[in-house]
Design an enzyme around this catalytic site. Structure first.
Site, PDB file in Angstrom:
ATOM      1  N   GLY A 133       0.804  -1.106   0.236  1.00 28.85           N
ATOM      2  CA  GLY A 133       0.091  -0.035  -0.033  1.00 28.85           C
ATOM      3  C   GLY A 133       0.826   1.469  -0.095  1.00 28.85           C
ATOM      4  O   GLY A 133       0.781   2.314   0.618  1.00 28.85           O
ATOM      5  N   ILE A 172     -10.452  -7.308 -12.872  1.00 29.49           N
ATOM      6  CA  ILE A 172     -11.371  -5.813 -12.718  1.00 29.49           C
ATOM      7  C   ILE A 172     -12.745  -7.016 -13.593  1.00 29.49           C
ATOM      8  O   ILE A 172     -12.660  -7.167 -15.086  1.00 29.49           O
ATOM      9  CB  ILE A 172     -11.425  -4.680 -12.818  1.00 29.49           C
ATOM     10  CG1 ILE A 172     -10.053  -4.151 -12.456  1.00 29.49           C
ATOM     11  CG2 ILE A 172     -12.601  -3.901 -12.775  1.00 29.49           C
ATOM     12  CD1 ILE A 172     -10.245  -4.323 -10.813  1.00 29.49           C
ATOM     13  N   HIS A 179       1.644  -0.119 -13.701  1.00 36.38           N
ATOM     14  CA  HIS A 179       2.112  -1.551 -14.057  1.00 36.38           C
ATOM     15  C   HIS A 179       3.904  -0.854 -13.296  1.00 36.38           C
ATOM     16  O   HIS A 179       4.514  -0.105 -14.014  1.00 36.38           O
ATOM     17  CB  HIS A 179       1.677  -1.742 -15.325  1.00 36.38           C
ATOM     18  CG  HIS A 179       2.478  -2.965 -15.243  1.00 36.38           C
ATOM     19  ND1 HIS A 179       1.577  -3.968 -14.937  1.00 36.38           N
ATOM     20  CD2 HIS A 179       3.696  -3.224 -16.294  1.00 36.38           C
ATOM     21  CE1 HIS A 179       2.762  -5.459 -15.042  1.00 36.38           C
ATOM     22  NE2 HIS A 179       3.526  -4.575 -15.811  1.00 36.38           N
ATOM     23  N   ASN A 210      -4.609   2.167 -13.438  1.00 38.85           N
ATOM     24  CA  ASN A 210      -3.688   1.482 -13.328  1.00 38.85           C
ATOM     25  C   ASN A 210      -2.333   1.708 -13.596  1.00 38.85           C
ATOM     26  O   ASN A 210      -2.146   2.280 -13.979  1.00 38.85           O
ATOM     27  CB  ASN A 210      -3.952  -0.225 -13.288  1.00 38.85           C
ATOM     28  CG  ASN A 210      -3.244  -1.596 -13.309  1.00 38.85           C
ATOM     29  OD1 ASN A 210      -3.139  -1.468 -11.564  1.00 38.85           O
ATOM     30  ND2 ASN A 210      -2.037  -1.708 -14.163  1.00 38.85           N
ATOM     31  N   LEU A 250      -4.058  -6.988  -7.936  1.00 40.80           N
ATOM     32  CA  LEU A 250      -3.360  -8.148  -8.180  1.00 40.80           C
ATOM     33  C   LEU A 250      -4.691  -9.281  -8.987  1.00 40.80           C
ATOM     34  O   LEU A 250      -4.466  -9.694  -9.462  1.00 40.80           O
ATOM     35  CB  LEU A 250      -2.948  -9.008  -7.344  1.00 40.80           C
ATOM     36  CG  LEU A 250      -1.720  -8.468  -7.090  1.00 40.80           C
ATOM     37  CD1 LEU A 250      -1.058  -9.296  -6.085  1.00 40.80           C
ATOM     38  CD2 LEU A 250      -0.770  -7.690  -7.725  1.00 40.80           C
ATOM     39  N   ASP A 266      -3.631  -5.291 -18.215  1.00 46.62           N
ATOM     40  CA  ASP A 266      -2.360  -4.354 -18.751  1.00 46.62           C
ATOM     41  C   ASP A 266      -2.270  -3.900 -20.039  1.00 46.62           C
ATOM     42  O   ASP A 266      -1.413  -3.922 -20.896  1.00 46.62           O
ATOM     43  CB  ASP A 266      -0.590  -5.422 -18.348  1.00 46.62           C
ATOM     44  CG  ASP A 266      -0.379  -5.394 -17.039  1.00 46.62           C
ATOM     45  OD1 ASP A 266      -1.501  -4.765 -16.417  1.00 46.62           O
ATOM     46  OD2 ASP A 266      -0.277  -6.300 -16.511  1.00 46.62           O
ATOM     47  N   ASN A 320       2.076   2.843  -2.440  1.00 46.35           N
ATOM     48  CA  ASN A 320       1.325   3.843  -4.240  1.00 46.35           C
ATOM     49  C   ASN A 320      -0.479   4.512  -2.584  1.00 46.35           C
ATOM     50  O   ASN A 320      -0.390   5.568  -3.735  1.00 46.35           O
ATOM     51  CB  ASN A 320       1.316   2.866  -4.702  1.00 46.35           C
ATOM     52  CG  ASN A 320       2.180   3.031  -5.820  1.00 46.35           C
ATOM     53  OD1 ASN A 320       3.175   4.299  -6.358  1.00 46.35           O
ATOM     54  ND2 ASN A 320       3.070   2.182  -5.687  1.00 46.35           N
TER      55      ASN A 320
END
Ligand code: GAR
Length: 190
Positions: free
Chosen positions: A12, A87, A103, A101, A84, A144, A14
């Site tokens: 966490g 969605i 990456h 997101n 992870l 991604d 970020n």
């Protein structure tokens, strides 16, 4: 003032950085963090920051509308910060171009299922890459693959271990992610 809900699965760092950043702007506020891992460090971070952090399980997320209904009530934007799970399509449909997101690599390189966290940095090391970086992108139904919003690069030395690569990525994430989110929100302000 837009409302941000963050999804996180692990440490966490970020999430914490984004929460702190938006505590000092009028563009948006983080209203909630949602987490699919009961033991994640993000719970501790949210407690200190006095932000609600809610655990949810796979069924609630993928087979019911529990999370979707919550998001409809609580979110204008959804940020995946080290989250992870894929969605579900109905959440993507309800939030077109509103799910972002981060990456830890330069997509389309080192993306896809299983490519997360240290797995990415180990693969980058194994392939003797001379640079890596971060990608911030909109989320679609494939891991991604959504439209890229922003990338930043960092140079790698041949002696850099996966742990050092992770630190270099962490630096870029802390520097750019909240600002890029704010720019997206400001550019789209309806
Ligand atoms: C971050 O490096 C993020 O880019 C990565 O997980 C880390 C989470 O760290 N995300 C992925 O690998 C997604 N495919 P954090 O929990 O400390 O923010």
């Amino acid at each position: 003032m837009k409302r941000i809900v963050i999804f996180a699965s692990g440490s966490g760092s970020n999430a914490e950085n984004i929460i702190k950043f938006f505590n000092h702007t009028k563009t948006a506020k983080v209203t909630n963090v949602l987490c699919n891992n009961e033991h994640a460090k993000v719970f501790e971070r949210c407690k200190k920051l006095e932000i609600n952090c809610l655990y949810f399980n796979k069924t609630e997320f993928s087979s019911t509308d529990v999370i979707l209904n919550r998001l409809k009530k609580e979110a204008d934007y959804i940020i995946l910060a080290g989250f992870l799970w894929k969605i579900p399509q109905r959440i993507i449909d309800a939030f077109p171009n509103k799910i972002i997101n981060i990456h830890p690599a330069l997509l389309p390189k080192y993306g896809g299922k299983g490519m997360y966290g240290m797995n990415v940095h180990k693969a980058v090391k194994e392939n003797k890459e001379t640079e890596t970086g971060i990608t911030i992108h909109f989320v679609n139904a494939n891991y991604d693959e959504g439209a890229i919003i922003f990338q930043a690069k960092t140079t790698l030395l041949s002696v850099d271990s996966p742990e050092i690569i992770a630190e270099k990525i962490h630096f870029l994430e802390q520097k750019h992610f909240p600002k890029v989110i704010e720019e997206v929100i400001l550019n789209k302000n309806e």
